[in-house]
Write a protein that holds these residues in place. Structure first.
Motif, PDB file in Angstrom:
ATOM      1  N   VAL A  52       1.634  40.164  -6.297  1.00 36.34           N
ATOM      2  CA  VAL A  52       1.193  38.877  -7.007  1.00 36.34           C
ATOM      3  C   VAL A  52       2.270  38.952  -8.064  1.00 36.34           C
ATOM      4  N   VAL A  53       1.902  37.714  -8.336  1.00 39.31           N
ATOM      5  CA  VAL A  53       2.955  37.343  -9.552  1.00 39.31           C
ATOM      6  C   VAL A  53       2.534  36.836  -9.915  1.00 39.31           C
ATOM      7  N   MET A  54       3.190  37.239 -11.645  1.00 36.34           N
ATOM      8  CA  MET A  54       2.574  36.778 -12.706  1.00 36.34           C
ATOM      9  C   MET A  54       3.093  36.357 -13.916  1.00 36.34           C
ATOM     10  N   THR A  55       3.222  35.069 -14.718  1.00 40.00           N
ATOM     11  CA  THR A  55       4.576  34.982 -15.363  1.00 40.00           C
ATOM     12  C   THR A  55       3.610  35.300 -16.704  1.00 40.00           C
ATOM     13  N   ALA A  56       5.010  34.954 -17.779  1.00 37.32           N
ATOM     14  CA  ALA A  56       4.720  35.748 -18.959  1.00 37.32           C
ATOM     15  C   ALA A  56       3.628  34.649 -20.241  1.00 37.32           C
ATOM     16  N   ASP A  57       3.452  33.166 -19.768  1.00 35.36           N
ATOM     17  CA  ASP A  57       2.454  32.455 -20.451  1.00 35.36           C
ATOM     18  C   ASP A  57       0.875  33.047 -19.248  1.00 35.36           C
ATOM     19  N   ASP A  58       0.850  33.864 -18.852  1.00 34.85           N
ATOM     20  CA  ASP A  58      -0.633  34.814 -17.337  1.00 34.85           C
ATOM     21  C   ASP A  58      -0.811  33.083 -16.232  1.00 34.85           C
ATOM     22  N   THR A  88      -8.137  42.401  -6.124  1.00 32.88           N
ATOM     23  CA  THR A  88      -7.293  41.744  -5.478  1.00 32.88           C
ATOM     24  C   THR A  88      -7.172  39.856  -4.923  1.00 32.88           C
ATOM     25  N   TYR A  89      -8.308  40.091  -3.870  1.00 29.25           N
ATOM     26  CA  TYR A  89      -8.487  38.762  -3.453  1.00 29.25           C
ATOM     27  C   TYR A  89      -9.060  38.097  -4.311  1.00 29.25           C
ATOM     28  N   GLU A  90      -9.720  37.959  -6.359  1.00 27.67           N
ATOM     29  CA  GLU A  90      -9.317  37.125  -6.867  1.00 27.67           C
ATOM     30  C   GLU A  90      -8.762  36.350  -7.641  1.00 27.67           C
ATOM     31  N   VAL A  91      -7.797  36.864  -7.442  1.00 26.75           N
ATOM     32  CA  VAL A  91      -5.867  36.085  -7.500  1.00 26.75           C
ATOM     33  C   VAL A  91      -5.774  35.288  -6.542  1.00 26.75           C
ATOM     34  N   PRO A  92      -6.064  34.083  -7.140  1.00 31.24           N
ATOM     35  CA  PRO A  92      -5.711  32.779  -5.934  1.00 31.24           C
ATOM     36  C   PRO A  92      -4.738  32.594  -5.255  1.00 31.24           C
ATOM     37  N   GLU A  93      -4.715  32.498  -3.814  1.00 30.31           N
ATOM     38  CA  GLU A  93      -3.579  32.803  -2.469  1.00 30.31           C
ATOM     39  C   GLU A  93      -2.981  31.432  -2.492  1.00 30.31           C
ATOM     40  N   MET A  94      -1.874  31.124  -3.264  1.00 29.42           N
ATOM     41  CA  MET A  94      -0.593  29.722  -3.551  1.00 29.42           C
ATOM     42  C   MET A  94       0.144  30.411  -2.340  1.00 29.42           C
ATOM     43  N   GLY A  95       1.194  28.857  -2.549  1.00 29.00           N
ATOM     44  CA  GLY A  95       2.383  28.940  -1.740  1.00 29.00           C
ATOM     45  C   GLY A  95       3.422  29.906  -2.529  1.00 29.00           C
ATOM     46  N   ARG A  96       4.729  29.417  -1.911  1.00 34.97           N
ATOM     47  CA  ARG A  96       5.485  29.938  -2.762  1.00 34.97           C
ATOM     48  C   ARG A  96       6.172  29.143  -4.228  1.00 34.97           C
ATOM     49  N   THR A  97       6.459  28.369  -3.259  1.00 33.48           N
ATOM     50  CA  THR A  97       7.052  27.272  -4.771  1.00 33.48           C
ATOM     51  C   THR A  97       5.821  26.372  -5.648  1.00 33.48           C
ATOM     52  N   ARG A 150       3.009  27.372  -8.659  1.00 33.27           N
ATOM     53  CA  ARG A 150       3.356  27.890 -10.285  1.00 33.27           C
ATOM     54  C   ARG A 150       2.525  29.045 -10.254  1.00 33.27           C
ATOM     55  N   GLY A 151       1.261  28.952  -9.742  1.00 31.73           N
ATOM     56  CA  GLY A 151       0.127  29.669 -10.015  1.00 31.73           C
ATOM     57  C   GLY A 151      -0.890  29.595 -10.777  1.00 31.73           C
ATOM     58  N   LYS A 152      -2.177  29.797 -11.040  1.00 34.53           N
ATOM     59  CA  LYS A 152      -3.612  29.486 -11.552  1.00 34.53           C
ATOM     60  C   LYS A 152      -3.322  30.314 -12.785  1.00 34.53           C
ATOM     61  N   SER A 153      -4.403  29.804 -13.906  1.00 34.45           N
ATOM     62  CA  SER A 153      -3.798  30.299 -15.200  1.00 34.45           C
ATOM     63  C   SER A 153      -5.239  31.761 -14.888  1.00 34.45           C
ATOM     64  N   ALA A 154      -4.582  32.778 -15.458  1.00 32.31           N
ATOM     65  CA  ALA A 154      -5.145  34.063 -15.315  1.00 32.31           C
ATOM     66  C   ALA A 154      -6.725  33.895 -16.655  1.00 32.31           C
ATOM     67  N   ILE A 155      -6.673  32.876 -17.644  1.00 35.06           N
ATOM     68  CA  ILE A 155      -7.528  33.864 -18.064  1.00 35.06           C
ATOM     69  C   ILE A 155      -9.231  33.637 -17.981  1.00 35.06           C
ATOM     70  N   ASN A 156      -9.510  33.186 -16.114  1.00 33.87           N
ATOM     71  CA  ASN A 156     -10.883  33.638 -15.466  1.00 33.87           C
ATOM     72  C   ASN A 156     -10.476  34.761 -16.046  1.00 33.87           C
ATOM     73  N   LEU A 157      -9.815  35.738 -14.781  1.00 30.51           N
ATOM     74  CA  LEU A 157      -9.399  36.529 -14.285  1.00 30.51           C
ATOM     75  C   LEU A 157      -9.132  37.974 -15.077  1.00 30.51           C
ATOM     76  N   LEU A 158      -8.405  37.541 -15.657  1.00 33.34           N
ATOM     77  CA  LEU A 158      -8.552  38.563 -17.659  1.00 33.34           C
ATOM     78  C   LEU A 158      -8.229  38.205 -18.533  1.00 33.34           C
ATOM     79  N   SER A 183     -13.372  42.432 -20.796  1.00 38.09           N
ATOM     80  CA  SER A 183     -12.680  42.522 -21.919  1.00 38.09           C
ATOM     81  C   SER A 183     -11.677  43.398 -22.031  1.00 38.09           C
ATOM     82  N   GLY A 184     -11.739  44.642 -20.970  1.00 36.57           N
ATOM     83  CA  GLY A 184     -10.610  45.916 -20.567  1.00 36.57           C
ATOM     84  C   GLY A 184     -10.951  47.154 -21.950  1.00 36.57           C
TER      85      GLY A 184
END
Length: 817
Positions: free
Chosen positions: A514-520, A577-586, A588-596, A642-643
Motif C-alpha cells: 500500500v502506497v500513500m502520498t503526502a496529499d493523501d 486492506t481490500y478497501e484500498v483501491p487496487e491500481m497499476g504501478r503507474t 497516482r492512486g485515489k483520494s483517501a478521503i473516503n477511507l481515512l 474519525s479515529g
C-alpha cells in the motif's frame, strides 16, 4: 341538504337523502374496492390454489371438452369462451394466464398442455393467441374431478346466464404444489412451488396425526421445489417461512467448475434461480465484465438449448476461479425469494403457516368426499329402487305383461302397476319402458348381479358417511393415488448456509503493498508486481504522484488484514486492506478521503495488522522528540471512522513509529543522526492512550527519532536505510542493552553521502525489503544482498536515486525467500 327547500313534488326524494362525510364514504368505497380485487382477482383460494381467472379458464376448457384426451384447440377459442362466459376482463389478461399455466419453467406441474410458442426463459413473448393451441394437462383434470357430483358450490356468472364453481374439488394440494403470486390492494402473495410427492406425504401425515407440528411436517416437505431447479441456501429461513407464513429464501444457481481446453477453468451454469430471465442474466454478466466489476473472465457464452440451461463463463489463465465464482454469485447467480403465504380462507385474506395451509386443504377434501359420497349414495339408492322394481316385474313377468297389454294407454298401465305391486311412480315408469328382451334368464341374472353390486356400494357409501375415520381413509387413498400418478424427483437442492457472500469473499487473499502520498492519495498493488533485484538498482515506477506531491508511506499487508494506521498527529484509524483501491504501478492512486479522515498535513507513519496481536499485547510508540510509551492493545478495540487518540504529543512533536510488544522485548530506537539505543521494554510502564510517554533517548542538537524496532531475538540483524539510498545490516547483538534515556551508540555514518536515517528494521537473511522514493520509484531487494557489517560504518548503496530524489520509507516482506 338544506332544510328550507320548497316542498314540491320535484324534491320529495330529497327527504330520503342522508348526510355522509366525504372521508367516510371514500374509506368505505375504497375498502369495498380493495376486497373486490383481493377476492375476485389477485389472491388464490387456499382450497384449490387458484385465482378466479385460472379457475375459469380450466372450467371453460372442461365445458368445451378440451381435455387431455382431446385434440388441441386454438388458444383464441379458449380465451374467447372464458371471456364470454365467465371472466369479463381483457383477453390479454386471460391469455397471459393461459400461457403461464403452460410454461414448464413457471409452473412446477403445468396445468395446460400448450402447442406452439409459449415464450421462453429468455423473456421472449409467446406467439399471438391465434397461432397457439392448448388443451388441459392430465393433472389439471384432477382439479376438476367429480365437479359434476355436487362436490362444490356454484354461483351465477357475471350476467346470470350460467353458473361457475366457487372452487374446484382439487384432488391435489395445488396451492403448495404450484405456488402462486399476485399483488392485491395493500397486500401481496408469493407462494413458492413444491414437490407434489412431498406435499402429499405431509398431508397424509397431518390427517393421521392432527397434532403434528411444522417441524414434524418438514420431515416430509424439505422446502420449496422450483421448476428451474437451483439451490436454496440454509434450512432456517425455510423453517421461518413455514412457521410464520413469511420468510426470505436465498436461491442460488447450480453450476460446476470444469477444466477448459484453453488452459484455465470454466464455470458452467446449468440451473438459474426461479423466475430469472436467462438472457438478462447473461447480458448483465457481460456488462460487469466489460466494466471491470467482474475480473478474470475471458469469454462468456450461452449454450442453452431445449434440453436445458448452459451458460459458460471462461476464466482467464491464472485467474482465481473462486473469486470469479463469488463475484458471479454476489451479482447475478443468487437471488432472494420472499415468501408470503397469503391466501383466501372463507373469502378473507390470511397469512398461513405450512400446517394451516395443509389443514385447510384437508378440510376441503373431506367436504368434497362427503358431498360426493352423499351424491353417489343418492344415485345408488335411486338405482337400487329402480332395480328392485325390475326384479318384482321379472318375478311376475306374465302378469305384468298381461296387465300392460290390457291397459288403455301408458298412463293407465303405470297406475295399474302401482296398484297391483305398490310400485312408486319411478318404478312403474321404468317397468313400462322395459323391453321384452330384458325378460330373458340371462338379462334377469344381470339385473340381480347389478342389484347386489349397488347394495354393496350403498353399504360402502353409508359406512364412509357414518365414520370420520373411513372418510379420512378415502381422502388418504386418493392422495396416495395422485402421488403414484404424478410424483417425480425433487429438482431444487437444499444446501447448508456456509455464510453470506461478503465483499471480503470476493477479494483474493494475497500480500500487497500500500502506497500513500503526502496529499493523501492511496492505492494497493500485489507484492508480486515487484520482482526482487540486486541492491543498488533504480527500481521501477510504483506510483506517479502529481507535481508538488510526494510518496510518504509504503507498507506491506495481506489483502484481508484489518490495519491500524497510526499518524504523525498521534491518531489511529482502522482500515480493511481490500478497501484500498487496487491500481497499476503507474497510477497516482485515489483520494483517501473516503477511507481515512486525515487532517491537513497528517501522514500515516506506522501500520500494524490487527491479527498480529491480542489484547494482552501492547503498542509501543516512539515520537520524533524521543518520547516512548506503551499502551495495552485492548484500549484500541473500538475505533470509529474519525479515529481515536493513540498518544498525546507536545508542541512540534510527531508520532514516528509503532511496534507490537509483549513485555519481554528489547526496544531499539534509531535517530536520523545515526544513533541507536537499546533498552528493556520493562523500563517503560503501561499507560493510557492519552498519555505522552517517557523519555526514551537523549537526542543531541537538532537530531530526531527515525524509527523503532522491538526484538526478542539477539541473532537478528538491524537493517538501517538512509534517505540517500544507502544502508547496512548489523547484528543486533552488537547493540548492547543500556538504561532508557541514554544517548545510545553510533549506528551508521550519516554524512553527506548517506544523508539522515530514513528507516530501520529487524531482519533475517531470508527477508526481503521494499524501498520507495518520494518520486514513486520502488525497489525490492533480498536482505542478504546487503552485506553484514559492524556499527559505525558507511554501508552500501541499496537504491540508485535520481537527482533530487530521496528515500521516503521502507517495509519488510518477511520470509520471502
Amino acid at each position: 341538504m338544506s332544510s328550507d327547500l320548497p316542498d314540491t313534488p320535484a324534491n320529495v326524494d330529497a327527504d330520503r337523502l342522508e348526510r355522509v362525510r366525504v372521508e367516510d364514504e371514500m374509506e368505505q368505497s375504497y375498502i369495498d374496492y380493495a376486497m373486490s380485487v383481493i377476492a375476485g382477482r389477485a389472491l388464490p383460494d387456499v382450497r384449490d390454489g387458484l385465482k378466479p381467472v385460472h379457475r375459469r379458464i380450466l372450467y371453460a376448457m372442461d365445458e368445451m371438452g378440451v381435455t387431455s384426451a382431446s385434440g388441441h384447440r386454438k388458444s383464441s377459442s379458449i380465451v374467447g369462451e372464458t371471456m364470454g362466459n365467465y371472466h369479463p376482463h381483457g383477453d390479454s389478461a386471460i391469455y397471459d394466464t393461459l400461457v403461464r399455466m403452460a410454461q414448464d419453467f413457471s409452473m412446477r406441474y403445468p396445468l395446460v398442455d400448450g402447442q406452439g410458442n409459449f415464450g421462453s426463459m429468455d423473456g421472449d413473448p409467446p406467439a399471438a393467441m391465434r397461432y397457439t393451441e392448448a388443451r388441459m394437462a392430465p393433472i389439471a383434470e384432477e382439479l376438476l374431478e367429480d365437479i359434476d357430483k355436487d362436490t362444490v358450490d356454484f354461483s351465477a356468472n357475471y350476467d346470470d346466464r350460467l353458473e361457475e364453481p366457487d372452487v374446484l374439488p382439487a384432488a391435489i394440494p395445488n396451492l403448495l404444489v404450484n405456488g402462486s403470486s399476485g399483488i392485491a390492494v395493500g397486500m401481496s402473495t408469493n407462494i413458492p412451488p413444491h414437490n407434489l410427492g412431498e406435499v402429499i406425504d405431509a398431508t397424509v401425515h397431518l390427517i393421521e396425526n392432527p397434532e403434528a407440528s411444522v417441524v414434524d411436517l418438514m420431515e416430509f416437505v424439505e422446502g420449496p421445489d422450483f421448476p428451474t431447479g437451483g439451490q436454496i441456501v440454509g434450512r432456517d429461513p425455510i423453517y421461518e417461512a413455514y412457521q410464520t407464513g413469511r420468510g426470505r429464501l436465498t436461491v442460488r444457481s447450480t453450476f460446476d467448475v470444469e477444466e477448459s481446453d484453453r488452459g484455465g477453468d470454466r464455470i458452467v451454469v446449468t440451473e438459474l434461480p426461479y423466475q430469472e430471465n436467462k438472457a438478462r442474466v447473461v447480458e448483465r454478466i457481460a456488462e460487469d465484465v466489460q466494466e471491470g466489476t467482474i475480473e478474470g473472465v475471458s469469454d462468456l457464452r450461452d449454450e442453452s438449448d431445449r434440453t436445458g440451461v448452459r451458460i459458460v463463463v471462461e476464466c482467464k489463465r491464472g485467474a482465481n476461479t473462486d473469486v470469479v465464482k463469488n463475484q458471479l454469485l454476489e451479482h447475478h447467480l443468487e437471488s432472494t425469494f420472499g415468501v408470503i403465504n397469503l391466501a383466501l380462507v372463507d373469502g378473507q385474506p390470511r397469512v398461513l403457516s405450512l400446517k394451516e395451509t395443509l389443514q385447510h386443504y384437508v378440510d376441503h377434501r373431506r367436504e368434497v368426499v362427503r358431498r360426493r359420497s352423499e351424491h353417489d349414495l343418492e344415485a345408488a339408492e335411486d338405482r337400487a329402487h329402480v332395480l328392485d322394481g325390475r326384479l318384482v316385474a321379472v318375478e311376475n313377468a306374465d302378469d305384468v305383461v298381461e296387465l300392460i297389454r290390457n291397459s288403455e294407454n301408458r298412463t293407465a298401465a303405470k297406475e295399474a302397476l302401482r296398484e297391483a305391486y305398490e310400485f312408486s311412480e319411478r318404478q312403474a315408469d321404468h317397468v313400462v319402458r322395459m323391453q321384452l328382451g330384458s325378460l330373458t334368464s340371462e338379462e334377469v341374472g344381470d339385473i340381480e348381479d347389478e342389484y347386489e353390486d349397488v347394495q354393496r356400494e350403498i353399504e360402502r357409501l353409508e359406512a364412509i358417511l357414518d365414520s370420520d375415520e373411513r372418510l379420512d381413509g378415502v381422502v388418504v387413498d386418493e392422495l396416495e393415488a395422485m402421488k403414484a400418478e404424478y410424483d417425480d424427483e425433487r429438482r431444487t437442492a437444499i444446501i447448508e448456509d456456509v455464510g453470506t457472500v461478503t465483499r471480503e469473499d470476493l477479494i483474493p487473499e494475497e500480500d500487497v503493498l500500500v502506497v500513500m502520498t503526502a496529499d493523501d492519495y492511496i492505492k494497493r498493488m500485489p507484492v508480486e508486481t515487484f520482482d526482487p533485484q540486486r541492491r543498488g538498482g533504480k527500481g521501477i515506477i510504483g506510483a506517479d504522484p502529481k507535481e508538488g506531491d510526494r510518496v510518504t508511506t509504503i507498507f506491506r499487508a495481506n489483502s484481508h488484514d484489518y490495519l491500524l494506521c497510526f499518524t504523525t498527529q498521534g491518531q489511529v484509524y482502522r482500515l480493511k486492506t481490500y478497501e484500498v483501491p487496487e491500481m497499476g504501478r503507474t497510477a497516482r492512486g485515489k483520494s483517501a478521503i473516503n477511507l481515512l479522515d486525515l487532517d491537513d498535513g497528517e501522514e500515516i507513519t506506522a501500520v500494524v495488522a490487527a491479527d498480529a496481536f491480542d489484547d494482552e499485547n501492547c503498542f509501543t510508540m516512539v515520537t520524533r522528540q524521543g518520547y516512548v510509551k506503551r499502551t495495552c492493545a485492548a484500549a484500541f478495540e473500538n475505533i470509529n471512522s474519525s479515529g481515536i487518540i493513540a498518544a498525546t504529543l507536545g508542541d512540534g512533536d510527531a508520532l514516528v513509529d509503532v511496534a507490537v510488544t509483549d513485555g519481554s522485548r528489547d526496544i531499539v530506537i534509531a535517530t536520523e543522526g545515526g544513533m541507536t539505543i537499546r533498552f528493556a521494554e520493562s523500563e517503560v510502564r503501561e499507560m493510557g492512550r492519552t498519555a505522552r510517554g517517557v523519555r526514551g533517548i537523549d537526542l543531541e542538537g537538532d537530531d530526531h527519532v527515525a524509527g523503532l524496532v522491538a526484538t526478542a531475538d539477539g541473532e537478528r540483524d538491524l537493517l538501517t536505510i538512509t534517505q540517500n539510498g544507502y544502508g547496512k545490516r548489523t547484528p543486533l547483538a552488537e547493540y548492547r542493552r543500556q538504561s532508557r534515556y541514554g544517548k545510545g551508540l553510533i549506528d551508521i555514518d550519516t554524512g553527506e553521502r548517506n544523508g539522515p536515517v530514513a528507516s530501520v528494521h529487524a531482519v533475517d537473511t531470508d527477508d526481503h525489503f521494499v524501498v520507495v522514493s518520494e518520486s514513486g520509484q520502488i525497489v525490492r531487494t533480498p536482505a542478504r544482498e546487503v552485506s553484514e557489517v559492524g556499527r559505525n560504518t558507511m554501508g552500501v548503496i541499496v537504491m540508485d536515486l535520481a537527482a533530487g530524489d530521496r528515500v521516503a520509507c521502507a517495509d519488510l516482506i518477511p520470509g520471502a525467500e
